[in-house]
Design a protein around this motif. Structure first.
Motif, PDB file in Angstrom:
ATOM      1  N   THR A   9       0.692  -1.310  -0.008  1.00 48.39           N
ATOM      2  CA  THR A   9      -0.035  -0.044   0.002  1.00 48.39           C
ATOM      3  C   THR A   9       1.022   1.201  -0.169  1.00 48.39           C
ATOM      4  OG1 THR A   9      -1.849  -1.251   1.124  1.00 48.39           O
ATOM      5  CG2 THR A   9      -1.887   1.304   1.272  1.00 48.39           C
ATOM      6  N   SER A  10       2.030   1.179   0.723  1.00 51.27           N
ATOM      7  CA  SER A  10       2.892   2.470   0.797  1.00 51.27           C
ATOM      8  C   SER A  10       3.551   2.629  -0.290  1.00 51.27           C
ATOM      9  CB  SER A  10       3.866   1.952   2.111  1.00 51.27           C
ATOM     10  OG  SER A  10       4.840   3.318   2.116  1.00 51.27           O
ATOM     11  N   MET A  11       4.061   1.598  -1.252  1.00 48.50           N
ATOM     12  CA  MET A  11       4.778   1.623  -2.387  1.00 48.50           C
ATOM     13  C   MET A  11       3.801   2.174  -3.411  1.00 48.50           C
ATOM     14  SD  MET A  11       6.968  -1.714  -2.061  1.00 48.50           S
ATOM     15  CE  MET A  11       8.372  -1.230  -3.202  1.00 48.50           C
ATOM     16  N   HIS A  12       2.497   1.664  -3.586  1.00 50.64           N
ATOM     17  CA  HIS A  12       1.311   1.942  -4.366  1.00 50.64           C
ATOM     18  C   HIS A  12       1.169   3.717  -4.245  1.00 50.64           C
ATOM     19  CE1 HIS A  12      -1.893   1.910  -6.862  1.00 50.64           C
ATOM     20  NE2 HIS A  12      -2.616   2.587  -5.977  1.00 50.64           N
ATOM     21  N   LYS A  13       1.217   4.312  -2.923  1.00 51.31           N
ATOM     22  CA  LYS A  13       0.864   5.597  -2.706  1.00 51.31           C
ATOM     23  C   LYS A  13       2.177   6.418  -3.438  1.00 51.31           C
ATOM     24  CE  LYS A  13      -1.945   5.287   1.052  1.00 51.31           C
ATOM     25  NZ  LYS A  13      -2.366   5.479   2.445  1.00 51.31           N
ATOM     26  N   ALA A  15       4.180   5.334  -5.607  1.00 48.86           N
ATOM     27  CA  ALA A  15       4.194   5.327  -7.315  1.00 48.86           C
ATOM     28  C   ALA A  15       3.449   6.430  -7.760  1.00 48.86           C
ATOM     29  CB  ALA A  15       4.011   4.061  -7.676  1.00 48.86           C
ATOM     30  N   ALA A  16       2.226   6.500  -7.122  1.00 48.49           N
ATOM     31  CA  ALA A  16       1.205   7.361  -7.508  1.00 48.49           C
ATOM     32  C   ALA A  16       1.675   8.636  -7.783  1.00 48.49           C
ATOM     33  CB  ALA A  16      -0.220   7.234  -6.671  1.00 48.49           C
ATOM     34  N   GLY A  17       2.296   8.950  -6.603  1.00 45.66           N
ATOM     35  CA  GLY A  17       3.008  10.391  -6.156  1.00 45.66           C
ATOM     36  C   GLY A  17       3.966  10.640  -7.354  1.00 45.66           C
ATOM     37  N   LEU A  18       4.809   9.708  -7.584  1.00 45.76           N
ATOM     38  CA  LEU A  18       5.896  10.191  -8.494  1.00 45.76           C
ATOM     39  C   LEU A  18       5.397  10.141  -9.966  1.00 45.76           C
ATOM     40  CD1 LEU A  18       8.584   7.420  -7.854  1.00 45.76           C
ATOM     41  CD2 LEU A  18       8.813   9.944  -7.821  1.00 45.76           C
ATOM     42  N   ARG A  19       4.203   9.394 -10.252  1.00 44.03           N
ATOM     43  CA  ARG A  19       3.439   9.850 -11.608  1.00 44.03           C
ATOM     44  C   ARG A  19       2.920  10.994 -11.878  1.00 44.03           C
ATOM     45  NH1 ARG A  19       1.496   4.503 -10.236  1.00 44.03           N
ATOM     46  NH2 ARG A  19       2.838   2.887 -11.349  1.00 44.03           N
ATOM     47  N   ALA A  75       9.849   6.004 -14.567  1.00 44.25           N
ATOM     48  CA  ALA A  75      10.279   4.605 -14.721  1.00 44.25           C
ATOM     49  C   ALA A  75      10.543   4.137 -13.091  1.00 44.25           C
ATOM     50  CB  ALA A  75      11.786   4.715 -15.390  1.00 44.25           C
ATOM     51  N   GLU A  76      10.541   5.203 -12.323  1.00 50.57           N
ATOM     52  CA  GLU A  76      10.831   4.615 -10.904  1.00 50.57           C
ATOM     53  C   GLU A  76       9.339   4.336 -10.391  1.00 50.57           C
ATOM     54  OE1 GLU A  76      13.465   4.251  -8.533  1.00 50.57           O
ATOM     55  OE2 GLU A  76      14.848   4.608 -10.349  1.00 50.57           O
ATOM     56  N   ALA A  77       8.334   5.030 -10.797  1.00 45.33           N
ATOM     57  CA  ALA A  77       7.132   4.580 -10.332  1.00 45.33           C
ATOM     58  C   ALA A  77       6.564   3.501 -10.954  1.00 45.33           C
ATOM     59  CB  ALA A  77       6.078   6.160 -10.784  1.00 45.33           C
ATOM     60  N   LYS A  78       6.980   3.158 -12.100  1.00 42.85           N
ATOM     61  CA  LYS A  78       6.472   1.822 -12.700  1.00 42.85           C
ATOM     62  C   LYS A  78       7.148   0.741 -12.042  1.00 42.85           C
ATOM     63  CE  LYS A  78       6.325  -0.762 -16.868  1.00 42.85           C
ATOM     64  NZ  LYS A  78       7.113  -1.051 -18.133  1.00 42.85           N
ATOM     65  N   LEU A  79       8.251   0.856 -11.739  1.00 44.95           N
ATOM     66  CA  LEU A  79       9.264  -0.235 -10.957  1.00 44.95           C
ATOM     67  C   LEU A  79       8.380  -0.431  -9.654  1.00 44.95           C
ATOM     68  CD1 LEU A  79      11.357  -2.302 -10.670  1.00 44.95           C
ATOM     69  CD2 LEU A  79      12.784  -0.605  -9.788  1.00 44.95           C
ATOM     70  N   ILE A  80       8.337   0.658  -8.850  1.00 48.55           N
ATOM     71  CA  ILE A  80       7.617   0.648  -7.582  1.00 48.55           C
ATOM     72  C   ILE A  80       6.311   0.173  -7.653  1.00 48.55           C
ATOM     73  CG2 ILE A  80       6.908   2.249  -5.518  1.00 48.55           C
ATOM     74  CD1 ILE A  80       9.034   3.894  -6.299  1.00 48.55           C
ATOM     75  N   ALA A  86       3.840  -7.287  -6.897  1.00 50.21           N
ATOM     76  CA  ALA A  86       4.370  -8.595  -6.314  1.00 50.21           C
ATOM     77  C   ALA A  86       4.342  -8.616  -4.932  1.00 50.21           C
ATOM     78  CB  ALA A  86       5.903  -8.420  -6.797  1.00 50.21           C
ATOM     79  N   PHE A  87       4.275  -7.635  -4.162  1.00 49.14           N
ATOM     80  CA  PHE A  87       3.928  -8.107  -2.719  1.00 49.14           C
ATOM     81  C   PHE A  87       2.549  -8.268  -2.440  1.00 49.14           C
ATOM     82  CE2 PHE A  87       7.564  -5.168  -0.584  1.00 49.14           C
ATOM     83  CZ  PHE A  87       8.440  -5.921  -1.030  1.00 49.14           C
ATOM     84  N   ASP A  88       1.640  -7.557  -3.186  1.00 42.69           N
ATOM     85  CA  ASP A  88       0.175  -8.047  -3.038  1.00 42.69           C
ATOM     86  C   ASP A  88      -0.064  -9.384  -3.380  1.00 42.69           C
ATOM     87  OD1 ASP A  88      -0.875  -5.693  -2.130  1.00 42.69           O
ATOM     88  OD2 ASP A  88      -1.304  -4.840  -4.320  1.00 42.69           O
ATOM     89  N   LEU A  89       0.524 -10.018  -4.353  1.00 39.58           N
ATOM     90  CA  LEU A  89       0.449 -11.296  -4.767  1.00 39.58           C
ATOM     91  C   LEU A  89       0.965 -12.201  -3.662  1.00 39.58           C
ATOM     92  CD1 LEU A  89      -0.583 -13.699  -6.860  1.00 39.58           C
ATOM     93  CD2 LEU A  89       1.682 -13.037  -8.129  1.00 39.58           C
ATOM     94  N   LEU A  90       2.214 -11.946  -3.389  1.00 39.03           N
ATOM     95  CA  LEU A  90       2.902 -12.555  -2.313  1.00 39.03           C
ATOM     96  C   LEU A  90       2.170 -12.923  -1.017  1.00 39.03           C
ATOM     97  CD1 LEU A  90       5.387 -14.175  -1.653  1.00 39.03           C
ATOM     98  CD2 LEU A  90       6.593 -12.282  -1.055  1.00 39.03           C
ATOM     99  N   ASP A  91       1.497 -11.879  -0.738  1.00 38.04           N
ATOM    100  CA  ASP A  91       0.565 -11.776   0.595  1.00 38.04           C
ATOM    101  C   ASP A  91      -0.579 -12.570   0.366  1.00 38.04           C
ATOM    102  OD1 ASP A  91       0.039 -10.550   3.175  1.00 38.04           O
ATOM    103  OD2 ASP A  91      -1.656  -9.610   2.146  1.00 38.04           O
ATOM    104  N   VAL A  92      -1.020 -12.806  -0.914  1.00 40.28           N
ATOM    105  CA  VAL A  92      -2.131 -13.639  -1.141  1.00 40.28           C
ATOM    106  C   VAL A  92      -1.907 -15.215  -1.088  1.00 40.28           C
ATOM    107  CG1 VAL A  92      -3.860 -14.369  -3.021  1.00 40.28           C
ATOM    108  CG2 VAL A  92      -3.599 -11.788  -2.317  1.00 40.28           C
TER     109      VAL A  92
END
Length: 103
Positions: A9-13, A15-19, A75-80, A86-92
């Motif tokens: 969730t933190s990384m998603h936020k 990435a959105a900020g960078l975009r 590019a950083e936002a895309k990677l993040i 991947a973290f979401d999928l791993l959590d599931v």
């Protein structure tokens, strides 16, 4: 909420900020570039010091560097975002494994 979910969730936020940076800088950057063609504020002093062309060149360079930074941030936002996914999928997957082991 698991640690992975919080991190995702933190990384998603982030990435959105960078975009969003490019959207926030587009108009000021355009205005800055336009001003590089109108350096009349320097008046005679600019002409006497032969500084006008050097200032214009510096402003053009700053504009290019800003665009390159925006591309890098995108590019950083895309990677993040991809790491967050991947973290979401791993959590599931971890939750599914734990559920399978219980029952």
């Amino acid at each position: 909420m698991s640690d992975l979910k919080k991190q995702a969730t933190s990384m998603h936020k982030a990435a959105a900020g960078l975009r969003a940076v490019g959207h926030r800088t587009a108009k000021p950057l355009q205005e800055f570039k336009a001003q590089s063609h109108d350096l009349s504020a320097l008046g005679a002093l600019g002409s006497l010091l032969s500084a006008t062309s050097e200032i214009r060149e510096g402003m053009t360079t700053l504009t290019k560097l800003t665009r390159q930074l925006e591309e890098e941030w995108e590019a950083e936002a895309k990677l993040i975002g991809e790491v967050s996914d991947a973290f979401d999928l791993l959590d599931v997957l971890i939750a599914a494994k734990a559920q399978a082991e219980k029952g």
